[in-house]
Design an enzyme around this catalytic site. Structure first.
Site, PDB file in Angstrom:
ATOM      1  N   ASP A 448       9.447  57.186  50.103  1.00 36.98           N
ATOM      2  CA  ASP A 448       9.856  55.972  50.811  1.00 36.98           C
ATOM      3  C   ASP A 448      10.851  55.221  49.937  1.00 36.98           C
ATOM      4  O   ASP A 448      10.489  54.677  48.890  1.00 36.98           O
ATOM      5  CB  ASP A 448       8.611  55.113  51.084  1.00 36.98           C
ATOM      6  CG  ASP A 448       8.915  53.867  51.912  1.00 36.98           C
ATOM      7  OD1 ASP A 448      10.097  53.501  52.040  1.00 36.98           O
ATOM      8  OD2 ASP A 448       7.957  53.257  52.426  1.00 36.98           O
ATOM      9  N   HIS A 449      12.119  55.167  50.365  1.00 37.37           N
ATOM     10  CA  HIS A 449      13.170  54.586  49.531  1.00 37.37           C
ATOM     11  C   HIS A 449      13.115  53.061  49.489  1.00 37.37           C
ATOM     12  O   HIS A 449      13.834  52.431  48.708  1.00 37.37           O
ATOM     13  CB  HIS A 449      14.549  55.040  50.029  1.00 37.37           C
ATOM     14  CG  HIS A 449      15.553  55.196  48.933  1.00 37.37           C
ATOM     15  ND1 HIS A 449      15.509  54.479  47.768  1.00 37.37           N
ATOM     16  CD2 HIS A 449      16.644  56.002  48.821  1.00 37.37           C
ATOM     17  CE1 HIS A 449      16.510  54.823  46.989  1.00 37.37           C
ATOM     18  NE2 HIS A 449      17.223  55.757  47.602  1.00 37.37           N
ATOM     19  N   ARG A 450      12.270  52.457  50.297  1.00 36.05           N
ATOM     20  CA  ARG A 450      12.101  51.008  50.223  1.00 36.05           C
ATOM     21  C   ARG A 450      11.354  50.608  48.955  1.00 36.05           C
ATOM     22  O   ARG A 450      11.492  49.479  48.480  1.00 36.05           O
ATOM     23  CB  ARG A 450      11.334  50.486  51.444  1.00 36.05           C
ATOM     24  CG  ARG A 450      12.020  50.718  52.773  1.00 36.05           C
ATOM     25  CD  ARG A 450      11.104  50.345  53.931  1.00 36.05           C
ATOM     26  NE  ARG A 450       9.868  51.128  53.945  1.00 36.05           N
ATOM     27  CZ  ARG A 450       8.890  50.964  54.828  1.00 36.05           C
ATOM     28  NH1 ARG A 450       9.001  50.024  55.767  1.00 36.05           N
ATOM     29  NH2 ARG A 450       7.812  51.722  54.780  1.00 36.05           N
TER      30      ARG A 450
END
Length: 476
Positions: A448-450
């Site tokens: 998850d790049h968040r």
């Protein structure tokens, strides 16, 4: 099969809800003529998990008219991930089955009626037979009517009009029947939904199949074994007779449209939900010679490669807690206090991820025993929700099938998933400039790049590589 309780019951009065005060001059009514209000309870479809919106009746453990004791199993319900035994909260008699085997019902809708006494069974059945409460379309203002979700039978079932077609009879959903699918003459045969479908496709009579599942339950492999044995007997062991069922894919009707099972619906929802998460992927090559040598050394003690990989991953996550974090609302993320490694397992009709909880704190031998227990429960559809919904990091290993690399889809609510490929002999250049041979595997992490960035994954994979290439800490 797992265990659960019926969540709600309500009373259906069989006498007026109140007795009016009689005038003083009225003749007294003998006490023997007064009826004590009896209790007919509704059995509702329980919510067996937080994501469950409907459940499918796998099998009724009890038949209409059977006496029930509090805590006794009544029905087996298929939730989104497991088959669970539902127990009665009360003593009484199973008066009427409203939702038959093979049909689905919304959570909270009525699936059966429980009478307090044997004399009230017929009264309860008369209520289910009332035309004012149809199973498929309850009146708008009648909350007591069962809300049954019609399930379309497969074309194979629809094309078989004979009474023996248990799937077809289940699709009709007739009320008040005491004989259910997978049972003949009152003799019940408990089988998994896939085993029932397979038996129908292969022409196997479930009455003659000995189940190897929990409590003698018939599973798919039992049906396949029975079909193979029948083919050998009918063909006298000849190759021509045995080749006939092999030519047709087992359990598959080409050209047919098959509705999703409850589990497939859950997987579909999760995969669609995962598309809303911005993800990225990082790959890494790890040398596994030392890990393979350790595995050969301790394999005889019951240690599995899955447990070794889970343990190595958990120890790496201890040093990189951000990779073990999760973001659920898009506004904040949580550093999870436990390292729970979920591992993808293929089962009949779907996929499930049993969880090795606190994998960083458990020794490799206990972890291996726990993993074997979880796999057995998963394939028997006995997992409790906390055994498959609490993962903080997921492993998906296709290496045993010879797959050298692949990407995995991030499960909702987690920060990362690692896809593990097969270990293969590889020609490599050594540090002194020579050519050597090493066993290596490819791992690809989807994150998850968040919450997790490229440098976070790179550092995590470097740590994981060092642990696997020098695995002495795995046996501590």
């Amino acid at each position: 099969m797992s265990h659960s309780h019926l969540l709600h019951t309500s009373f259906i009065p069989t006498a007026p809800p109140s007795l009016r005060r009689r005038p003083r001059w009225a003749a007294p009514v003998p006490r023997t003529h007064q009826r004590i209000q009896s209790k007919i309870r509704e059995i509702f479809m329980p919510a067996l998990s937080s994501t469950m919106t409907e459940g499918k009746i796998v099998s009724w453990v009890k038949s209409e008219g059977d006496k029930l004791s509090k805590g006794e199993s009544v029905v087996v319900v298929e939730s989104d991930k497991a088959d669970m035994d539902v127990e009665s909260f009360y003593d009484g008699y199973l008066a009427a089955i409203i939702v038959d085997e093979g049909l689905s019902a919304a959570v909270g809708s009525t699936i059966a009626l429980l009478a307090e006494t044997e004399e009230e069974i017929e009264l309860a059945r008369s209520k289910t037979a009332s035309p004012s409460a149809p199973a498929s379309a309850p009146a708008a203002g009648n909350n007591d009517a069962p809300k049954v979700l019609d399930e379309k039978p497969s074309p194979v079932a629809a094309a078989t009009p004979t009474p023996k077609a248990s799937v077809g009879s289940a699709a009709v959903g007739a009320l008040g029947s005491a004989v259910h699918p997978a049972s003949e003459g009152g003799m019940r045969v408990v089988a998994s939904p896939y085993a029932k479908k397979l038996a129908k496709d292969l022409g196997v009579d479930l009455k003659g199949v000995v189940g190897s599942g929990p409590n003698g339950r018939v599973v798919a492999k039992d049906v396949e074994a029975a079909a193979l044995a029948a083919a050998k007997v009918s063909g006298g062991g000849g190759g021509a007779a045995v080749a006939s069922p092999v030519a047709k894919p087992s359990g598959v009707e080409l050209g047919s449209v098959v509705p999703f099972t409850t589990m497939q619906n859950a997987v579909s929802r999760n995969m669609v939900e995962s598309l809303a998460v911005p993800t990225f992927r990082v790959g890494y090559t790890i040398t596994t010679d030392a890990l393979d040598a350790l595995y050969k050394k301790i394999k005889s003690k019951g240690v599995t490669m899955t447990a070794l990989l889970a343990k190595a991953t958990a120890l790496a996550l201890v040093k990189h807690p951000v990779v073990n974090s999760s973001c659920r609302d898009g506004k904040s993320f949580t550093y999870n206090s436990h390292i729970n490694i979920a591992v993808a397992v293929a089962i009949d009709g779907g996929l499930i991820t049993p969880v090795l909880q606190d994998a960083d704190k458990i020794d490799i031998y206990s972890l291996s025993r726990k993993w074997k227990e979880l796999v057995d429960k998963a394939r028997a559809k006995q997992l409790q929700p906390n055994e498959y919904t609490t993962g903080t990091f997921t492993l998906s290993n296709l290496g045993m099938f010879g797959v050298d690399r692949f990407d995995a889809i991030l499960p909702p609510g987690t920060g990362a998933i690692m896809a593990v490929g097969a270990s293969q002999p590889t020609v490599v250049g050594t540090k002194d400039g020579r050519i050597g041979m090493k066993t290596q595997m490819q791992v690809n992490v989807t994150a998850d790049h968040r919450v997790i960035y490229g440098a976070d994954l790179a550092a995590f994979l470097q740590t994981l590589s060092k642990i696997i290439e020098d695995p002495k800490d795995l046996t501590l």
